[in-house]
Design a protein around this motif. Sequence first.
Motif, PDB file in Angstrom:
ATOM      1  N   LYS A  43      12.692  -4.584   3.118  1.00 28.57           N
ATOM      2  CA  LYS A  43      12.191  -3.416   3.851  1.00 28.57           C
ATOM      3  C   LYS A  43      11.350  -3.865   5.037  1.00 28.57           C
ATOM      4  O   LYS A  43      10.627  -4.849   4.934  1.00 28.57           O
ATOM      5  CB  LYS A  43      11.283  -2.595   2.930  1.00 28.57           C
ATOM      6  CG  LYS A  43      12.030  -1.807   1.912  1.00 28.57           C
ATOM      7  CD  LYS A  43      11.088  -0.838   1.243  1.00 28.57           C
ATOM      8  CE  LYS A  43      11.800  -0.129   0.116  1.00 28.57           C
ATOM      9  NZ  LYS A  43      10.897   0.552  -0.790  1.00 28.57           N
TER      10      LYS A  43
ATOM     11  N   ALA B 290       9.927  -5.304  -1.701  1.00 30.40           N
ATOM     12  CA  ALA B 290       9.158  -4.070  -1.455  1.00 30.40           C
ATOM     13  C   ALA B 290       8.486  -4.094  -0.084  1.00 30.40           C
ATOM     14  O   ALA B 290       7.983  -3.070   0.365  1.00 30.40           O
ATOM     15  CB  ALA B 290       8.107  -3.900  -2.553  1.00 30.40           C
TER      16      ALA B 290
ATOM     17  N   GLU C  12       8.063  -0.259  -9.056  1.00 31.38           N
ATOM     18  CA  GLU C  12       7.698   1.079  -8.555  1.00 31.38           C
ATOM     19  C   GLU C  12       6.230   1.108  -8.124  1.00 31.38           C
ATOM     20  O   GLU C  12       5.876   1.761  -7.139  1.00 31.38           O
ATOM     21  CB  GLU C  12       8.044   2.182  -9.566  1.00 31.38           C
ATOM     22  CG  GLU C  12       7.250   2.203 -10.852  1.00 31.38           C
ATOM     23  CD  GLU C  12       7.705   1.182 -11.914  1.00 31.38           C
ATOM     24  OE1 GLU C  12       8.553   0.317 -11.631  1.00 31.38           O
ATOM     25  OE2 GLU C  12       7.174   1.253 -13.046  1.00 31.38           O
TER      26      GLU C  12
ATOM     27  N   CYS D  32       5.759  -0.721  -4.740  1.00 29.70           N
ATOM     28  CA  CYS D  32       6.097   0.169  -3.606  1.00 29.70           C
ATOM     29  C   CYS D  32       4.998   1.204  -3.403  1.00 29.70           C
ATOM     30  O   CYS D  32       4.570   1.448  -2.268  1.00 29.70           O
ATOM     31  CB  CYS D  32       7.427   0.873  -3.854  1.00 29.70           C
ATOM     32  SG  CYS D  32       8.814  -0.268  -3.850  1.00 29.70           S
TER      33      CYS D  32
ATOM     34  N   ASP E 225       2.602   2.047  -0.056  1.00 31.43           N
ATOM     35  CA  ASP E 225       2.894   3.309   0.633  1.00 31.43           C
ATOM     36  C   ASP E 225       1.581   4.073   0.907  1.00 31.43           C
ATOM     37  O   ASP E 225       1.365   5.169   0.386  1.00 31.43           O
ATOM     38  CB  ASP E 225       3.851   4.121  -0.263  1.00 31.43           C
ATOM     39  CG  ASP E 225       4.329   5.372   0.423  1.00 31.43           C
ATOM     40  OD1 ASP E 225       4.172   5.480   1.657  1.00 31.43           O
ATOM     41  OD2 ASP E 225       4.836   6.256  -0.290  1.00 31.43           O
TER      42      ASP E 225
END
Length: 293
Positions: free
Chosen positions: A4, A53, A252, A255, A259
């Motif tokens: 990413k 990530a 998860e 990430c 974020d």
Amino acid sequence: MNLKPTTVPQITLSNGMTIPQLGFGTLAVQPNRDASTANAEITASVVAKALEAGYRHIDTAQSYGTERGVGQAIAASGISRDDLYVTSKLANGNHAPDAVYRSFEQTLKNLGVEQLDLFLIHWPLPTLYSGDYVTTWKAVAELVSDGRLRSAGVSNFLSAHLERIIGETGLVPVVNQFELHPYFANRATCETCLQHGIAIEAHSPLGHNREPLSDPIITNIASGRGKSTAQIILRWHIQRGDIVIPKSVRPERMCENMDIFDFELGKEEMAAIDTLDRGDTGRVGPHPGTYEG
Ligand code: NDP
């Protein structure tokens, strides 16, 4: 590997180098600290997920046993060395200058890099080595002049330890990595760092034992904003200007913890989190004045 694009801000250090403000911690990503091949594979797989990530700043240490696994993940990622920021730390048994040089060579080998971005004295150990962490600091700082290290810093140094190394050597560490989270704002250490232009790097930014993650004030801010409590805490750090290195073995959460760059906490929200500081009773890890490793 599906990589990413990364949106993490860069912090400029006092020596002009930059460091991504958010990185990935590798303490306890493997079941124990043994630098075994099996553990290296476990760490490599966790760090590979962190790189996927979007993390480009990895925090390891000689004593975590994770350097080899970090090195394997970097090698397998195909990410250019210039796009990665790697920190390691001097183990407590390696404070004698010859051990600093020897163990640093091993760190470079373990990580598979020719130059390290940041190397920190992990703990000051004022009750060991005749209290002489100044000599250790000179040896670590020397690694910069020979070109194999970009930036030299310290970890878990309190104000008195910082004042002493600066006063006796004239060499100011670029970073101090120490325990810092909403329950332990570590104000005196922060103040000394700010006075000397030392970048503040928060270890255990979520509180290590995760207690601040269920705090009612933080929960309230999180639910009002549709964010998780971890995101609120990390955003609080970012807006204070701290460098943060949260650890998670779960993709998860890796990430989720990244974020945090699409919203901003208001002054009142920042102030409400500031009120949670418990002073020294909020400390979860060992006290640097007495810790012997
Ligand atoms: P953190 O404050 O990063 O908290 C880690 C804990 O929080 C783990 O139990 C993790 O569990 C959990 N967690 C992570 N993200 C979330 C989330 N979004 N929601 C809920 N739970 C979450 O603690 P650390 O002590 O690991 O500190 C981070 C890094 O700082 C270390 O890995 C290390 O690199 C460095 N450090 C340095 C020290 C020093 O002496 N210099 C001392 C301590 C840490 P899970 O993995 O299951 O997700």
